[in-house]
Design an enzyme around this catalytic site. Structure first.
Site: not given
Ligand code: M6R
Length: 625
Positions: A21, A46, A94, A118-119, A498, A502, A505, A521, A620
């Site tokens: 959070c 966050r 969150w 937070n946690g 990748e 992207k 999400e 296959h 994030k």
């Molecule tokens: O902060 P980090 O790079 O460790 O985060 C890893 C993933 O959570 C992050 O890359 C996530 O997959 C992204 N939202 C993708 O765009």
């Protein structure tokens, strides 16, 4: 009380982490409600389920909170409070424990104690049961309210003593900012895992889960060491250990400014961050090039760790892990040393085979991802050398790894990672170059050529950024898609992974990344009329095979967007759209391809009317397991 000034602080301590959070606390001369709400706006990436603030007014702590966004909170504050206040705490959530509701939003109050958290408190049910025996019931379903109840139960007029006793009973991760109704103008903070950074200026003291909320006040800050209590007042910040000894945390400095934490005229942070990639690459690559070769001298990374390793394991999550997949290719080609890329959440429970000659490279933008951090700890326990590639200075992974190479992307605010990925690629390539030299697998001339190619990626990315409107138009092809595929071979398969994450999400379209040769296959049965396929064919060595795979999906009706390197012509029937990279050495094509994939995801989400920067269910920094 000692006012907090950079020169008062010497070397700090190294600690660990966990959270999800955004939290902020302020006490000083400014309008605290404004500081908190503005701070929460910067921290909203966050977590954005709900938000709230608590502040001191007329000798009482008042709380305003709501489910929804910080903007909803702002309206509620404007409508319901004309209080003038100089001290308060704020939270953007969150949800982990307890659904999204006004009542579960933070801050939480128990008796004289009001806190934000937070946690995750893992033993909160046991603690709640203890209170239930005494007939005390929480009003929310959160673990955080139970934490407030625990602190309150120990409070007999000495806030630090109450906090100290309470944390002795709590199990799990936490960053708390706590106010006591009878101690006006003071905020107490403590953390275990979840991050907290703080600074003091002439205007007062500020603490937050992230530097983006502090940058408005100062570029100098410190990470609150774990299990230490920070006491914030208008005059300064004092940090004590649990025995009451004053601790001097290490002061850190960021080299970006407030503009980096603002949208600056772009519709979304994601678009801004796509555009920032050339600068991020320049800042990450150029200071590490000396006499044409890679030099990690200033980073304090010695050649010995490369000389002695005979196996490399790369760990990370999501996009960071995908950067590792690209890196593996470069490492293995240059070094002929086995490299495995591991999903951090799997690695930590897999009883991995590691030894002293294994180099474990962890990759993380935030430096706070719980699974990646746990992987680093495990690797250290097993005697491996740990080297991390991290964007956030002073973050947990950076502090706990044996060595760290920072990416210099500046703050990445959009949940979808863009600039962090391309700079991670740059650093992992540089590690491969340096490692190849250290091991005598490549001479200086070869490395100089590679470094030159790496430098060209900056211009390449600059040029691909100009494809903006072309890709916006092409992306309309995905407007109605419910299912699609990214296919590629070798490096392009890594890029497919990748591209797929992207798109998923932020656009909520289901997609799969597939090794192009593997489709036949089984999965090719899903290709029917107009199922979109984004085919990446930038690698000369497998180009013809890749084109055959594109023919296979095309002949089954797929709508194809084809990404190629410059200098190849394809027959018009093969695809609906061809996107051509500026001419690049194939090994460096991922940089330009990444930008194309970022744009495809971005525009698809925009065309669907979605909030690109705050996709549903995500946050994030993923600091829960
Ligand atoms: O902060 P980090 O790079 O460790 O985060 C890893 C993933 O959570 C992050 O890359 C996530 O997959 C992204 N939202 C993708 O765009």
């Amino acid at each position: 009380m000692v006012p907090l000034c950079p020169f008062l602080y010497a070397q700090g301590v190294r600690e660990k982490e966990d959270n999800m959070c955004g939290i902020i606390g302020f006490t000083g001369d400014l309008d605290a409600k404004e500081v908190l709400v503005e701070g929460l706006k910067t921290l909203e990436y966050r977590g954005y389920d709900s938000a709230g603030i608590a502040f001191l007014a007329d000798g009482k702590i008042k709380t305003i909170k709501t489910k929804g966004k910080v903007e909803d909170l702002k309206k509620k504050v404007e409508e319901t409070s004309s209080d003038v206040t100089k001290c308060g705490i704020g939270h953007t959530r969150w949800a982990t424990h307890g659904g999204v509701s006004d009542i579960n939003s933070h801050p939480h109050t128990a008796g004289k104690v009001t806190l934000i958290h937070n946690g995750i408190i893992e033993n909160y049910q046991d603690l709640a049961a203890e209170f239930a025996l005494e007939g005390i019931k929480p009003v929310s379903q959160t673990d955080s309210e139970i934490a407030a109840m625990v602190i309150n139960s120990f409070y007999e007029g000495d806030p630090k003593e109450a906090i100290k006793k309470a944390v002795g009973k709590l199990r799990g991760a936490y960053a708390f900012c706590v106010m006591f109704e009878d101690v006006p103008g003071v905020i107490y903070a403590i953390r275990n895992g979840s991050p907290l950074v703080a600074t003091h200026t002439d205007e007062g003291s500020v603490i937050a889960s992230d530097m983006v909320a502090l940058i408005k006040y100062s570029k100098d800050y410190f990470v609150l060491p774990e299990h230490k209590i920070a006491t914030l007042t208008n005059d300064g910040i004092v940090v004590d250990d649990l025995d009451g000894n004053v601790v001097e945390p290490e002061m850190l400095h960021v080299n970006w400014d407030i503009a980096a934490a603002r949208k600056g005229g772009y519709d979304y942070f994601m678009l801004k961050e796509i555009h920032e990639q050339p600068e991020a690459l320049r800042n990450t690559i150029m200071p590490r090039i000396k006499d044409g070769i890679v030099d990690f001298g200033e980073d304090g990374v010695p050649d010995d760790i490369f000389k002695k390793c005979n196996r490399i394991v790369i760990v990370g999550c999501g996009t960071a892990m995908h950067a590792g997949l690209v890196g593996k290719n470069m490492f293995e080609k240059l070094l002929r040393v086995p490299v495995s890329v591991e999903i951090a959440s799997e690695f930590r429970y897999a009883d991995p085979i590691l030894s002293e000659d294994t180099l474990v490279i962890s990759i993380s933008q935030s430096g706070e991802t719980a699974d990646t951090l746990a992987a680093v700890r495990l690797a250290k326990e097993k005697g491996a050398t740990t080297l991390s590639i991290v964007n956030v200075k002073g973050s947990s992974i950076a502090r706990e790894s044996d060595y760290v190479l920072y990416t210099h992307a500046g703050p990445e605010i959009a949940v979808a990672s863009t600039k962090a990925y391309t700079v991670q690629l740059a650093v992992i390539y540089m590690i491969a170059f340096r490692c190849a030299m250290a091991k005598g697998k490549a001479g200086a001339d070869e490395i100089k050529d590679l470094v030159n190619e790496l430098k060209k990626t900056i211009t390449c990315v600059e040029n691909v950024i100009k494809y903006d409107s072309q890709i916006e138009t092409i992306s309309h092809m995905l407007d109605k898609a419910t299912n699609l595929f990214f296919i590629g071979r070798g490096l392009d398969h890594a890029l497919s992974c990748e591209g797929s994450i992207k798109l998923k999400e932020i656009s909520y379209i289901h997609s799969e990344a597939y090794a192009a040769g593997e489709l036949k296959h089984g999965t090719i049965s899903l290709i029917t009329d107009n199922v979109p396929v984004i085919a990446i064919a930038t690698q000369q060595a497998v180009y013809e095979k890749m084109i055959s795979n594109v023919e296979e999906v095309r002949s089954r009706g797929a709508g194809v967007i084809l990404i190629t390197n410059a200098g190849v012509t394809v027959k018009p029937q093969l695809c609906d759209h061809q996107i051509i990279l500026p001419k690049m050495d194939d090994r460096f094509a991922p940089f330009g391809t990444a930008v194309i994939l970022q744009y495809i995801a971005y525009y698809t989400a925009v065309h669907r009317g979605l909030n690109v920067d705050q996709p549903r269910n995500l946050a994030k920094s993923v600091t829960v397991e």
